[in-house]
Design a protein around this motif. Structure first.
Motif, short mmCIF file in Angstrom:
data_model
loop_
_atom_site.label_atom_id
_atom_site.label_comp_id
_atom_site.label_asym_id
_atom_site.label_seq_id
_atom_site.Cartn_x
_atom_site.Cartn_y
_atom_site.Cartn_z
N HIS A 31 0.81 -1.22 0.00
CA HIS A 31 0.00 0.00 0.00
C HIS A 31 0.84 1.27 0.00
CE1 HIS A 31 -3.46 -2.55 0.61
NE2 HIS A 31 -2.87 -3.10 1.67
N VAL A 32 1.80 1.31 -0.92
CA VAL A 32 2.61 2.51 -1.11
C VAL A 32 2.39 2.96 -2.57
CG1 VAL A 32 4.91 3.52 -0.91
CG2 VAL A 32 4.30 1.52 0.46
N PRO A 33 1.29 3.69 -2.83
CA PRO A 33 0.91 4.01 -4.21
C PRO A 33 1.93 4.90 -4.94
CG PRO A 33 -0.54 5.14 -2.66
CD PRO A 33 0.33 4.22 -1.87
N TRP A 34 2.58 5.82 -4.25
CA TRP A 34 3.53 6.68 -4.93
C TRP A 34 4.73 5.88 -5.43
CZ3 TRP A 34 8.49 7.03 -3.23
CH2 TRP A 34 8.76 6.61 -1.92
N ALA A 35 5.19 4.89 -4.65
CA ALA A 35 6.31 4.05 -5.07
C ALA A 35 5.89 3.13 -6.22
CB ALA A 35 6.84 3.24 -3.90
N CYS A 36 4.65 2.64 -6.13
CA CYS A 36 4.13 1.78 -7.20
C CYS A 36 4.11 2.56 -8.52
CB CYS A 36 2.74 1.28 -6.83
SG CYS A 36 2.01 0.22 -8.09
N ALA A 37 3.66 3.82 -8.47
CA ALA A 37 3.61 4.65 -9.68
C ALA A 37 5.01 4.90 -10.23
CB ALA A 37 2.91 5.97 -9.38
N VAL A 38 5.96 5.15 -9.36
CA VAL A 38 7.34 5.38 -9.80
C VAL A 38 7.91 4.13 -10.47
CG1 VAL A 38 9.70 5.80 -8.97
CG2 VAL A 38 7.81 7.20 -8.12
N PHE A 39 7.66 2.96 -9.89
CA PHE A 39 8.17 1.72 -10.47
C PHE A 39 7.48 1.39 -11.80
CE2 PHE A 39 9.41 0.56 -5.97
CZ PHE A 39 10.76 0.79 -6.18
N VAL A 40 6.19 1.67 -11.90
CA VAL A 40 5.47 1.45 -13.17
C VAL A 40 6.04 2.37 -14.25
CG1 VAL A 40 3.25 1.72 -14.33
CG2 VAL A 40 3.37 0.51 -12.17
N LEU A 41 6.27 3.64 -13.89
CA LEU A 41 6.86 4.58 -14.84
C LEU A 41 8.26 4.14 -15.26
CD1 LEU A 41 6.61 7.28 -16.34
CD2 LEU A 41 7.60 8.36 -14.32
N GLY A 42 9.05 3.66 -14.32
CA GLY A 42 10.39 3.17 -14.63
C GLY A 42 10.36 1.96 -15.55
N SER A 43 9.41 1.05 -15.30
CA SER A 43 9.32 -0.13 -16.18
C SER A 43 8.83 0.27 -17.58
CB SER A 43 8.43 -1.20 -15.55
OG SER A 43 7.14 -0.70 -15.32
N ALA A 44 7.96 1.30 -17.65
CA ALA A 44 7.54 1.79 -18.97
C ALA A 44 8.71 2.40 -19.72
CB ALA A 44 6.41 2.81 -18.81
N LEU A 45 9.58 3.11 -19.01
CA LEU A 45 10.76 3.68 -19.65
C LEU A 45 11.73 2.59 -20.12
CD1 LEU A 45 11.50 6.78 -17.40
CD2 LEU A 45 10.63 6.75 -19.74
N ALA A 46 11.80 1.49 -19.40
CA ALA A 46 12.63 0.37 -19.83
C ALA A 46 12.08 -0.23 -21.13
CB ALA A 46 12.72 -0.69 -18.74
N VAL A 47 10.76 -0.30 -21.25
CA VAL A 47 10.15 -0.81 -22.50
C VAL A 47 10.46 0.14 -23.65
CG1 VAL A 47 7.96 -1.29 -23.64
CG2 VAL A 47 8.36 -2.13 -21.34
N VAL A 48 10.36 1.46 -23.40
CA VAL A 48 10.68 2.44 -24.44
C VAL A 48 12.14 2.31 -24.87
CG1 VAL A 48 10.93 4.92 -24.88
CG2 VAL A 48 8.86 4.05 -23.77
N ALA A 49 13.03 2.13 -23.92
CA ALA A 49 14.45 1.97 -24.25
C ALA A 49 14.68 0.71 -25.08
CB ALA A 49 15.28 1.93 -22.97
N PHE A 50 13.98 -0.37 -24.73
CA PHE A 50 14.09 -1.62 -25.48
C PHE A 50 13.64 -1.40 -26.93
CE2 PHE A 50 12.64 -5.68 -27.05
CZ PHE A 50 13.56 -6.58 -26.56
#
Length: 117
Positions: A31-50
């Protein structure tokens, strides 16, 4: 060498995406929504880099092929068909054709009388 580097980057981006996705799930469970959002954004950036790495790899493979095609001289056209078409269009009678243009049939409209002068 570059193919090996691209493969290494694919593996690194995939591992980064997987790790960030796991972190996002753990943040959501705790239940840490701000961290979840940061990790989702980071994983989306990893997909963009791929995807960007994939596009770069394709562009690098196509550039030498395009340069080689542009460096080749254009294909020579066969002019013999054009020469034959012009010769057939200029032909007026069978005797003219057989005599290589020196004589005409008596009924030929291009029949020219040569003087004996």
């Amino acid at each position: 060498m570059t193919r090996r580097m691209h493969r290494l980057l694919y593996v690194a981006y995939s591992a980064l995406f997987t790790w960030l996705a796991v972190c996002a799930v753990q943040a959501a469970i705790h239940h840490v929504p701000w961290a979840c959002a940061v990790f989702v954004l980071g994983s989306a950036l990893a997909v963009v880099a791929f995807m960007r790495e994939s596009a770069l790899d394709d562009a690098l493979r196509r550039t030498p092929i395009r340069a080689e095609r542009e460096a080749r001289p254009p294909a020579a056209t066969d002019a013999s068909d054009d020469v034959v078409a012009v010769a057939l269009a200029a032909a007026c009678c069978e005797q003219w054709w057989a005599s290589a243009g020196t004589d005409h049939d008596p009924t030929c409209p291009n029949h020219q009388h040569r003087s004996n002068a």
